[in-house]
Design an enzyme around this catalytic site. Structure first.
Site, PDB file in Angstrom:
ATOM      1  N   GLU A   1      -4.447   6.806  84.063  1.00 47.13           N
ATOM      2  CA  GLU A   1      -3.591   6.318  85.148  1.00 47.13           C
ATOM      3  C   GLU A   1      -4.122   5.007  85.721  1.00 47.13           C
ATOM      4  O   GLU A   1      -5.331   4.769  85.763  1.00 47.13           O
ATOM      5  CB  GLU A   1      -3.540   7.353  86.272  1.00 47.13           C
ATOM      6  CG  GLU A   1      -2.978   8.697  85.839  1.00 47.13           C
ATOM      7  CD  GLU A   1      -3.184   9.788  86.862  1.00 47.13           C
ATOM      8  OE1 GLU A   1      -2.408  10.773  86.845  1.00 47.13           O
ATOM      9  OE2 GLU A   1      -4.129   9.684  87.680  1.00 47.13           O
TER      10      GLU A   1
ATOM     11  N   ASP B   1      -2.171  18.068  89.613  1.00 48.46           N
ATOM     12  CA  ASP B   1      -2.041  16.646  89.937  1.00 48.46           C
ATOM     13  C   ASP B   1      -1.364  15.829  88.851  1.00 48.46           C
ATOM     14  O   ASP B   1      -1.539  14.617  88.769  1.00 48.46           O
ATOM     15  CB  ASP B   1      -3.416  16.049  90.247  1.00 48.46           C
ATOM     16  CG  ASP B   1      -4.396  16.210  89.089  1.00 48.46           C
ATOM     17  OD1 ASP B   1      -4.021  16.787  88.050  1.00 48.46           O
ATOM     18  OD2 ASP B   1      -5.547  15.753  89.229  1.00 48.46           O
TER      19      ASP B   1
END
Length: 334
Positions: free
Chosen positions: A47, A218
């Site tokens: 990410e 998450d």
């Protein structure tokens, strides 16, 4: 970061990170907000997490690969950059594997300070991997938690956490099951790593008045709580557009009500309304937290060593000439 933690101690650093987080959450509207950019694979996710205000820009590179521990590698590694908005020049490049653990724990404790029952003293910690000790110390410093009930499916992970937390002023209880850890606890933190729709907690285990700090779910397809728990809880999130896709609320209908944490901290929305509320902080991690952590690091670490990353041409319009003299360029062209 290791030298900094050893020199200052984790508790003072956690307190300072929490103070930076609180200050930045209180000025939430000042930030240019966006969900993180995620590249998913079968084994994990990589990410990029950007954010900026009028003065500073920050981003973090971070991964999450639960299978890494079988290879002797960490589940999460990260680094970040803080830059000057006015010029675009980077000010700081920072280690963020440790710093991410610190800011995640600090954010959890900050949320619990306005969502957990006043006088909370015990916390069940389900999942005792890399995040566990930071969570325990952050809650001790912020809420006065003095009892930590540890549980993990890996007994070695429990032993590791107990050894690391020993002599830190906490009463440590090694539970034999999730149910044993959770029963009667004021706060329940779930911090597991598997990239699956797991059910770490079921409705029969959750008691009225408990605060749930769910940090393991998450990314899309990764959860820890039975949807019945979420349906019965008052749920708080960091950044709703991101959490809808990644958090426990990905299991819920699109209209499921949530409140962003900054609104509670500013007094714009209520947190816990009654002692019987089950409150849920559905934490997936958001770029503002990394901004706060990098800002803290920049303030405490000073200038640090200089990295030769940026060309310094005599003529800022002549980048090519700063690499090649005109004679060298001619010879190569010839």
């Amino acid at each position: 970061m290791a030298d900094l933690l050893r020199r200052e101690g984790p508790e003072p650093i956690l307190r300072r990170v929490i103070a930076c987080l609180r200050a930045d959450f209180l000025r939430w509207p000042d930030f240019d907000l966006a969900p993180r950019l995620a590249s998913h694979s079968a084994g994990g996710v990589i990410e990029l997490m950007p954010i900026a205000d009028a003065r500073l820009y920050a981003f973090k590179f971070v991964n999450g690969h639960p299978g890494n521990t079988r290879l002797g590698k960490q589940t999460v590694v990260a680094f970040g950059v803080l830059a000057d908005v006015a010029t675009g020049y980077p000010l700081l490049m920072g280690e963020m594997s440790v710093l991410t653990a610190l800011r995640t724990a600090a954010t959890s404790a900050l949320a619990a300070s306005v969502l957990a029952r006043p006088g909370s003293r015990s916390m069940a910690l389900i999942g005792t991997g890399a995040q566990a000790e930071f969570q325990a110390l952050a809650f001790q410093q912020t809420l006065g938690i003095d009892e930590i009930r540890l549980f993990d499916v890996d007994p070695a992970a429990v032993a590791k956490a107990r050894a690391n937390l020993d002599h830190r002023g906490l009463r440590l209880v090694c539970a034999t099951s999730v149910a044993e850890a959770v029963a009667g606890a004021d706060i329940v933190t779930t911090a597991t790593a598997d990239k699956t729709r797991a059910t770490i907690l079921t409705p029969d285990l959750v008691e009225p008045g408990q605060h749930l700090n769910a940090i393991g779910g998450d990314c899309p397809g990764k959860t820890e709580l039975h949807p019945g728990i979420v349906a019965g809880a008052r749920t708080f999130v960091e950044y709703e557009p991101q959490t809808r896709a990644e958090g426990e609320i990905q299991q819920m209908p699109a209209g499921y009500p949530v409140t962003e944490l900054w609104r509670v901290l500013r007094g714009d929305a209520p947190g816990r309304v009654s002692p019987e509320d089950i409150t849920l902080f559905d934490s997936v991690g958001f770029a503002l937290e990394d901004f706060s952590a990098l800002r803290f690091l920049w303030e405490i670490a000073g200038a640090g060593p200089s990295l030769d990353l940026i060309p310094q041409p005599d003529d800022p319009k002549d980048l090519f000439g700063s690499v090649f003299s005109r004679g060298q360029a001619f010879e190569r062209a010839a």
